[in-house]
Design a protein around this motif. Structure first.
Motif, PDB file in Angstrom:
ATOM      1  N   ALA A 298       0.854  -1.177   0.000  1.00  7.36           N
ATOM      2  CA  ALA A 298       0.000   0.000   0.000  1.00  7.36           C
ATOM      3  C   ALA A 298       0.893   1.230   0.000  1.00  7.36           C
ATOM      4  CB  ALA A 298      -0.897   0.023   1.232  1.00  7.36           C
ATOM      5  N   ARG A 299       0.296   2.374  -0.289  1.00  8.24           N
ATOM      6  CA  ARG A 299       1.012   3.639  -0.203  1.00  8.24           C
ATOM      7  C   ARG A 299       0.699   4.312   1.115  1.00  8.24           C
ATOM      8  NH1 ARG A 299       0.435   7.693  -4.668  1.00  8.24           N
ATOM      9  NH2 ARG A 299       1.913   8.659  -3.261  1.00  8.24           N
ATOM     10  N   LYS A 300       1.728   4.851   1.755  1.00  5.36           N
ATOM     11  CA  LYS A 300       1.510   5.617   2.982  1.00  5.36           C
ATOM     12  C   LYS A 300       0.607   6.805   2.697  1.00  5.36           C
ATOM     13  CE  LYS A 300       5.889   4.701   5.311  1.00  5.36           C
ATOM     14  NZ  LYS A 300       7.129   5.299   5.813  1.00  5.36           N
ATOM     15  N   GLY A 301       0.698   7.354   1.493  1.00  2.18           N
ATOM     16  CA  GLY A 301      -0.048   8.541   1.133  1.00  2.18           C
ATOM     17  C   GLY A 301      -1.486   8.306   0.716  1.00  2.18           C
ATOM     18  N   TRP A 302      -1.920   7.052   0.687  1.00  2.00           N
ATOM     19  CA  TRP A 302      -3.305   6.786   0.312  1.00  2.00           C
ATOM     20  C   TRP A 302      -4.247   7.315   1.370  1.00  2.00           C
ATOM     21  CZ3 TRP A 302      -3.109   1.145  -1.921  1.00  2.00           C
ATOM     22  CH2 TRP A 302      -2.764   1.216  -3.270  1.00  2.00           C
ATOM     23  N   ASN A 303      -5.326   7.881   0.919  1.00  2.00           N
ATOM     24  CA  ASN A 303      -6.330   8.444   1.811  1.00  2.00           C
ATOM     25  C   ASN A 303      -7.253   7.323   2.267  1.00  2.00           C
ATOM     26  OD1 ASN A 303      -7.368  10.566   3.177  1.00  2.00           O
ATOM     27  ND2 ASN A 303      -8.505  11.415   1.467  1.00  2.00           N
ATOM     28  N   GLY A 304      -7.021   6.812   3.430  1.00  2.00           N
ATOM     29  CA  GLY A 304      -7.819   5.701   3.953  1.00  2.00           C
ATOM     30  C   GLY A 304      -6.910   4.584   4.409  1.00  2.00           C
ATOM     31  N   LYS A 305      -7.098   4.132   5.610  1.00  2.00           N
ATOM     32  CA  LYS A 305      -6.313   3.023   6.162  1.00  2.00           C
ATOM     33  C   LYS A 305      -7.067   1.721   5.941  1.00  2.00           C
ATOM     34  CE  LYS A 305      -3.296   5.921   7.485  1.00  2.00           C
ATOM     35  NZ  LYS A 305      -2.416   6.294   6.422  1.00  2.00           N
ATOM     36  N   GLY A 306      -6.314   0.635   5.808  1.00  2.00           N
ATOM     37  CA  GLY A 306      -6.918  -0.669   5.586  1.00  2.00           C
ATOM     38  C   GLY A 306      -7.072  -1.023   4.119  1.00  2.00           C
ATOM     39  N   ILE A 307      -6.483  -0.205   3.229  1.00  2.00           N
ATOM     40  CA  ILE A 307      -6.526  -0.439   1.786  1.00  2.00           C
ATOM     41  C   ILE A 307      -5.171  -0.985   1.343  1.00  2.00           C
ATOM     42  CG2 ILE A 307      -6.750   0.647  -0.480  1.00  2.00           C
ATOM     43  CD1 ILE A 307      -8.481   2.785   0.854  1.00  2.00           C
ATOM     44  N   PHE A 308      -5.180  -1.988   0.478  1.00  2.00           N
ATOM     45  CA  PHE A 308      -3.918  -2.503  -0.049  1.00  2.00           C
ATOM     46  C   PHE A 308      -4.158  -3.098  -1.430  1.00  2.00           C
ATOM     47  CE2 PHE A 308      -5.918  -5.896   2.373  1.00  2.00           C
ATOM     48  CZ  PHE A 308      -5.860  -6.977   1.505  1.00  2.00           C
ATOM     49  N   ILE A 309      -3.064  -3.373  -2.136  1.00  2.00           N
ATOM     50  CA  ILE A 309      -3.147  -4.083  -3.405  1.00  2.00           C
ATOM     51  C   ILE A 309      -2.445  -5.431  -3.256  1.00  2.00           C
ATOM     52  CG2 ILE A 309      -3.385  -2.031  -4.852  1.00  2.00           C
ATOM     53  CD1 ILE A 309      -0.433  -2.343  -5.632  1.00  2.00           C
ATOM     54  N   LYS A 310      -2.874  -6.365  -4.100  1.00  2.00           N
ATOM     55  CA  LYS A 310      -2.310  -7.715  -4.069  1.00  2.00           C
ATOM     56  C   LYS A 310      -2.322  -8.290  -5.480  1.00  2.00           C
ATOM     57  CE  LYS A 310      -2.426 -12.007  -1.574  1.00  2.00           C
ATOM     58  NZ  LYS A 310      -2.692 -12.646  -0.314  1.00  2.00           N
ATOM     59  N   LEU A 311      -1.422  -9.197  -5.733  1.00  2.00           N
ATOM     60  CA  LEU A 311      -1.335  -9.881  -7.021  1.00  2.00           C
ATOM     61  C   LEU A 311      -2.131 -11.177  -6.953  1.00  2.00           C
ATOM     62  CD1 LEU A 311       0.086 -10.026  -9.850  1.00  2.00           C
ATOM     63  CD2 LEU A 311       1.815 -11.422  -8.703  1.00  2.00           C
TER      64      LEU A 311
END
Length: 89
Positions: A17-30
């Motif tokens: 995830a990006r530290k700068g993303w607006n919102g916690k608990g969001i991530f990307i996965k392959l």
């Protein structure tokens, strides 16, 4: 870390995830593609190529209308040039 290193982490099975993303608990996965030859796989339901998706099911928000989904994700130019990528546990 930069986007190239984030991609390597995805390939190793990690979520990022990006530290700068607006919102916690969001991530990307392959998500790895599947073989059409696997028993019980229907041809019209199998993704045969790897793809990246974003997972917002764990989003911490007070907004009851915020989407809680897993959907395919495309990186923006800002995401690709960012150096604030982190591995998410």
């Amino acid at each position: 870390m930069n986007f190239g290193k984030a991609l390597e982490e995805l390939k190793q099975g990690n979520c990022v995830a990006r530290k700068g993303w607006n919102g916690k608990g969001i991530f990307i996965k392959l998500k790895k593609g599947e073989s059409l030859n696997t028993p019980n796989n229907r041809f019209d339901e199998v993704m045969t190529h790897d793809f990246i998706y974003i997972d917002t099911t764990g989003l911490h928000t007070n907004n009851p209308d915020a989407p809680m989904d897993r959907v395919p994700w495309l990186a923006s130019q800002t995401d690709m040039l960012a150096d604030d990528w982190v591995v998410v546990e």
